[in-house]
Structures are given as structure tokens and as C-alpha cells.
Design a protein around this motif. Sequence first.
Motif, mmCIF file in Angstrom:
data_model
loop_
_atom_site.group_PDB
_atom_site.id
_atom_site.type_symbol
_atom_site.label_atom_id
_atom_site.label_comp_id
_atom_site.label_asym_id
_atom_site.label_seq_id
_atom_site.Cartn_x
_atom_site.Cartn_y
_atom_site.Cartn_z
ATOM 1 N N ALA A 191 51.171 49.698 20.746
ATOM 2 C CA ALA A 191 52.331 50.539 20.460
ATOM 3 C C ALA A 191 53.444 49.696 19.856
ATOM 4 C CB ALA A 191 52.813 51.203 21.747
ATOM 5 N N LEU A 192 54.442 50.370 19.275
ATOM 6 C CA LEU A 192 55.611 49.648 18.767
ATOM 7 C C LEU A 192 56.405 49.060 19.918
ATOM 8 C CD1 LEU A 192 57.061 51.939 15.947
ATOM 9 C CD2 LEU A 192 55.736 49.837 15.693
ATOM 10 N N TYR A 193 56.622 49.877 20.935
ATOM 11 C CA TYR A 193 57.316 49.399 22.129
ATOM 12 C C TYR A 193 56.860 50.223 23.314
ATOM 13 C CZ TYR A 193 60.497 53.407 21.466
ATOM 14 O OH TYR A 193 61.017 54.675 21.303
ATOM 15 N N VAL A 194 57.013 49.660 24.496
ATOM 16 C CA VAL A 194 56.651 50.344 25.734
ATOM 17 C C VAL A 194 57.759 50.080 26.754
ATOM 18 C CG1 VAL A 194 55.026 50.514 27.656
ATOM 19 C CG2 VAL A 194 54.159 50.149 25.338
ATOM 20 N N ILE A 195 58.270 51.138 27.339
ATOM 21 C CA ILE A 195 59.231 51.018 28.431
ATOM 22 C C ILE A 195 58.566 51.605 29.666
ATOM 23 C CG2 ILE A 195 61.503 51.682 29.310
ATOM 24 C CD1 ILE A 195 62.408 51.959 26.372
ATOM 25 N N ASP A 196 58.254 50.737 30.628
ATOM 26 C CA ASP A 196 57.587 51.169 31.853
ATOM 27 C C ASP A 196 58.424 50.708 33.039
ATOM 28 O OD1 ASP A 196 55.965 51.843 33.952
ATOM 29 O OD2 ASP A 196 54.204 50.738 33.278
ATOM 30 N N ARG A 197 59.244 51.607 33.531
ATOM 31 C CA ARG A 197 60.119 51.347 34.671
ATOM 32 C C ARG A 197 60.995 50.123 34.430
ATOM 33 N NH1 ARG A 197 55.131 51.507 38.583
ATOM 34 N NH2 ARG A 197 54.186 50.968 36.578
ATOM 35 N N ASP A 198 60.678 48.999 35.063
ATOM 36 C CA ASP A 198 61.520 47.811 34.963
ATOM 37 C C ASP A 198 60.969 46.782 33.981
ATOM 38 O OD1 ASP A 198 59.304 47.217 36.424
ATOM 39 O OD2 ASP A 198 60.346 46.200 38.064
ATOM 40 N N ARG A 199 60.226 47.246 32.972
ATOM 41 C CA ARG A 199 59.697 46.361 31.942
ATOM 42 C C ARG A 199 59.915 46.973 30.559
ATOM 43 N NH1 ARG A 199 59.858 43.669 35.774
ATOM 44 N NH2 ARG A 199 58.260 42.286 36.691
ATOM 45 N N TYR A 200 60.527 46.183 29.664
ATOM 46 C CA TYR A 200 60.772 46.590 28.281
ATOM 47 C C TYR A 200 60.032 45.610 27.368
ATOM 48 C CZ TYR A 200 64.686 49.711 29.541
ATOM 49 O OH TYR A 200 65.464 50.727 30.047
ATOM 50 N N THR A 201 59.114 46.105 26.554
ATOM 51 C CA THR A 201 58.384 45.220 25.643
ATOM 52 C C THR A 201 58.262 45.866 24.269
ATOM 53 O OG1 THR A 201 56.239 46.135 26.362
ATOM 54 C CG2 THR A 201 57.032 44.154 27.497
ATOM 55 N N CYS A 202 58.238 45.027 23.246
ATOM 56 C CA CYS A 202 58.039 45.539 21.884
ATOM 57 C C CYS A 202 57.257 44.517 21.073
ATOM 58 C CB CYS A 202 59.369 45.871 21.217
ATOM 59 S SG CYS A 202 60.335 44.429 20.719
ATOM 60 N N PRO A 228 51.811 53.279 15.280
ATOM 61 C CA PRO A 228 51.023 52.045 15.156
ATOM 62 C C PRO A 228 51.850 50.863 14.679
ATOM 63 C CG PRO A 228 50.572 53.527 13.316
ATOM 64 C CD PRO A 228 51.423 54.298 14.292
ATOM 65 N N GLN A 229 51.431 49.659 15.084
ATOM 66 C CA GLN A 229 52.088 48.438 14.630
ATOM 67 C C GLN A 229 51.704 48.093 13.194
ATOM 68 O OE1 GLN A 229 51.668 45.046 17.193
ATOM 69 N NE2 GLN A 229 51.918 46.247 19.069
ATOM 70 N N GLN A 230 50.482 48.409 12.822
ATOM 71 C CA GLN A 230 49.990 48.089 11.486
ATOM 72 C C GLN A 230 49.707 49.364 10.714
ATOM 73 O OE1 GLN A 230 46.726 45.469 13.170
ATOM 74 N NE2 GLN A 230 47.205 44.346 11.309
ATOM 75 N N GLY A 231 49.648 49.231 9.387
ATOM 76 C CA GLY A 231 49.245 50.351 8.564
ATOM 77 C C GLY A 231 47.780 50.692 8.811
ATOM 78 N N SER A 232 47.378 51.861 8.393
ATOM 79 C CA SER A 232 45.995 52.276 8.558
ATOM 80 C C SER A 232 45.072 51.405 7.710
ATOM 81 C CB SER A 232 45.840 53.740 8.128
ATOM 82 O OG SER A 232 46.094 53.863 6.733
ATOM 83 N N VAL A 233 43.783 51.495 7.984
ATOM 84 C CA VAL A 233 42.797 50.781 7.173
ATOM 85 C C VAL A 233 42.955 51.150 5.704
ATOM 86 C CG1 VAL A 233 40.332 50.772 6.619
ATOM 87 C CG2 VAL A 233 41.070 50.335 8.964
ATOM 88 N N LYS A 234 43.217 52.402 5.439
ATOM 89 C CA LYS A 234 43.417 52.861 4.063
ATOM 90 C C LYS A 234 44.567 52.114 3.401
ATOM 91 C CE LYS A 234 44.432 57.031 1.368
ATOM 92 N NZ LYS A 234 44.653 58.497 1.421
ATOM 93 N N GLN A 235 45.675 51.944 4.124
ATOM 94 C CA GLN A 235 46.834 51.249 3.570
ATOM 95 C C GLN A 235 46.597 49.758 3.463
ATOM 96 O OE1 GLN A 235 49.470 52.693 6.638
ATOM 97 N NE2 GLN A 235 50.489 54.121 5.240
ATOM 98 N N ARG A 236 45.998 49.164 4.486
ATOM 99 C CA ARG A 236 45.828 47.714 4.513
ATOM 100 C C ARG A 236 44.905 47.216 3.414
ATOM 101 N NH1 ARG A 236 43.660 47.197 10.307
ATOM 102 N NH2 ARG A 236 43.153 45.066 9.674
ATOM 103 N N PHE A 237 43.883 48.009 3.082
ATOM 104 C CA PHE A 237 42.916 47.578 2.079
ATOM 105 C C PHE A 237 43.005 48.371 0.776
ATOM 106 C CE2 PHE A 237 41.065 46.365 6.179
ATOM 107 C CZ PHE A 237 40.860 45.018 5.954
ATOM 108 N N ASN A 238 44.031 49.223 0.686
ATOM 109 C CA ASN A 238 44.272 50.000 -0.536
ATOM 110 C C ASN A 238 43.021 50.793 -0.942
ATOM 111 O OD1 ASN A 238 45.832 50.911 -2.694
ATOM 112 N ND2 ASN A 238 45.160 49.245 -4.041
ATOM 113 N N LEU A 239 42.515 51.579 0.005
ATOM 114 C CA LEU A 239 41.292 52.344 -0.210
ATOM 115 C C LEU A 239 41.620 53.735 -0.730
ATOM 116 C CD1 LEU A 239 39.462 51.362 3.114
ATOM 117 C CD2 LEU A 239 39.347 50.223 0.883
#
Length: 370
Positions: free
Chosen positions: A176-187, A228-239
Amino acid sequence: MTSTDRFLPIPAAATMLVGMSHLQESASLRAIGFILTPNYSLMSLASAVEPLRAANQLADSKLYRCSFYSVAGGFMPSTSGGGFETLPLAAVTKAGVGKLDLALVVAGGNPMLFDDPVLVRNLRALQHRHVTLGGISGGAAILAKAGLMDGRRFTVHWAHIDPLKEYGPDLLIERALYVIDRDRYTCAGGVAALDMMCALIAGDHGSVFAREVSNWFIHPRLRTADEPQQGSVKQRFNLHHPMLEAAVELMTSHLADPLSPDQLAALSGGSARQLQRLFSNHLDSSVTAFYRNLRLAKADELLEQSAIPIVEIALLTGFTSAAHFTRLFTARYGLSPGQKRRLAKGRAQNGMVGSAPNSDRYRSGTASEG
């Protein structure tokens, strides 16, 4: 911008980023500390700090107070050279000294090789004092290795996800881009830090105000946590062909258990001959060579980002033996797997960041097909 602004010393520049010291402190002021580790990314840090500075300015009130820490204190340079003057982390972890509502570990480079017992002790002291913890980019990997993410959902930069899963199979890692789970913040780092901090601001002061902050940075759409953190396979490989896209999707999800060209073709809705022609015309590669290079690129990532034995990496990426894997890897990258790992460790020890996978690493190379 005046010439004086252009050459502010680092402490003054840091004060500007923390921002607006003349503002009246809000009754709901939140104190947020950024714990900087070697090889942290200035972009990731700025993407987290700047929304808080803007929130103070837009509200004309000091809603957030930021401070910067490192294990030893002093100037902490980022990978780009610029950096911050920091306070020793012990200044806030000692009982009765200072107060933080949220402490975020900012890490780049290769956090899987990062080892600092003093930092771990201080992080556990913060947890003992009921300070909410979090990580930016590779920061969550450091927290996870310290046992501070057990039972918590979290995310980390995509380059570290697979090595971290191998390190701790029971960890609740999300892509995920970021996750907030109670007392934990991550990105995931980068501009995802801006999205996470805007989510924090929305929780404190409402989504309308958070959108104002986001718009301030020409970021008109607040991204949701599960994007998503990354583009799709279509975007990444210009398919540009659905059969080709389907085949590459299958390849990326079957690295340890490679599918045959006939299986790929059948599952993608065409014939093996048609699939070979599409790969040749659109990707200048055979199906087998492209697939092999995807697997070698994942192996290269695991060599740099983990301590997994080379024999296991060979199996995780679908090679029948360590010898077969070593021959193909060396032909592809010009270094044996062992040499590549030693090089990565040397970079980490010398304070250099490792290379990150990109689409060019998946293209066909000079290695023989296998």
C-alpha cells in the motif's frame, strides 16, 4: 527569493521547515519527531515535514511541532547531500525529558542490512513511553526487525517488501501507499509520505482542511492508502496488447514456479506462436529470455536487499540449481551472485545506496536462454 534566503545555514533552514515559530500554539498541538538514519532520502523527509508546515501556515496556528533526531545527534546528511541538525535521540527517550506524540523513523538505502542496537533500544524506550511509532520508506523495516511491528499492519518501500517477507513470514506487510494501524504509521516513502501526513491531518482537523494542504502542493487528489506503489505491468513495460499484458502479469506472479511458453499462451488467450511474435515485435525479446530476465532481476533484488542464502534465492526465482542460476546470473550482470552480494554490502558499509530494480533490468540480455 533574496540572496540571504538562498544561503541559509542548515539550522535556520530546518527551523523554517519546522515552521512558523511565531504562531500561537494550538491546544491540540501534536509533537512529531523524525528519526533520521544514514542514507535517508531528503525527498521522503520533506514530503512528510512540508504538509505539517503548510497546515500551520494555513490554519494561522501551530498545529504541529516537528523535531529532528538521530542516535548521536549533530548534522545528518541525506543521500542528496543536504540535511538537518539533529538532537541526540536519548534526549527524548529518557524518562521525563521531552515529549513526542509520534516518532517516525526515516530510512533509505538498504534497511535490511541496517543494524544499530542503540537505535533499537531507544525505539523500545519510546514504545514503553506509549509514543506512537512509524516508518517512512525503509523505516518500517527497521521497526519490524526490532520486533516493533508484530501484530500491526504496515507497509514499506516496494524494493524491501519481498526481502522483508522472507525475513519475517508472519509480518503483516501490505503493498500500500501508507498504512495507519492504531499506534503505527507507515508509508512507502517519496510522495507517499505526503499522502500519509494528509491522512493524519484529516484525522486531526477534517478532510476539507487536509485537501487544502494537499492543494497547496499542487497535489489536487489525495490518494487512498490502498493505491499501488508502482504502476501496473502495462505502464511499467509500455504494453499495448491485451495478450502481452496478460502474459507478463502471469510471469510476474509465477517467478518461483515458472510457466512454460505453451502455458503462458493458453492462459493469455492465444497460441504460443502468436505470443512469441508479440514479444519479438513489442519487446524485442523471446518469451523465454524476457521471463528469465524477470526472474534474474528479482534474484538481483534479493541479493542486494536480504541475507537469504544464494541457494534459496535460486529456488525462490525458479532456477533448478545454484550452478545453473550462477551461470545465467553472471552472464546477465557480469558478476557472480556472491560478488554482487559483497558489492552491495560494501556499498551499505560505505554509506551508499543500492541500485533499485527498473524495467530495463528485465529486458533481454546476452545470457543464453534457460
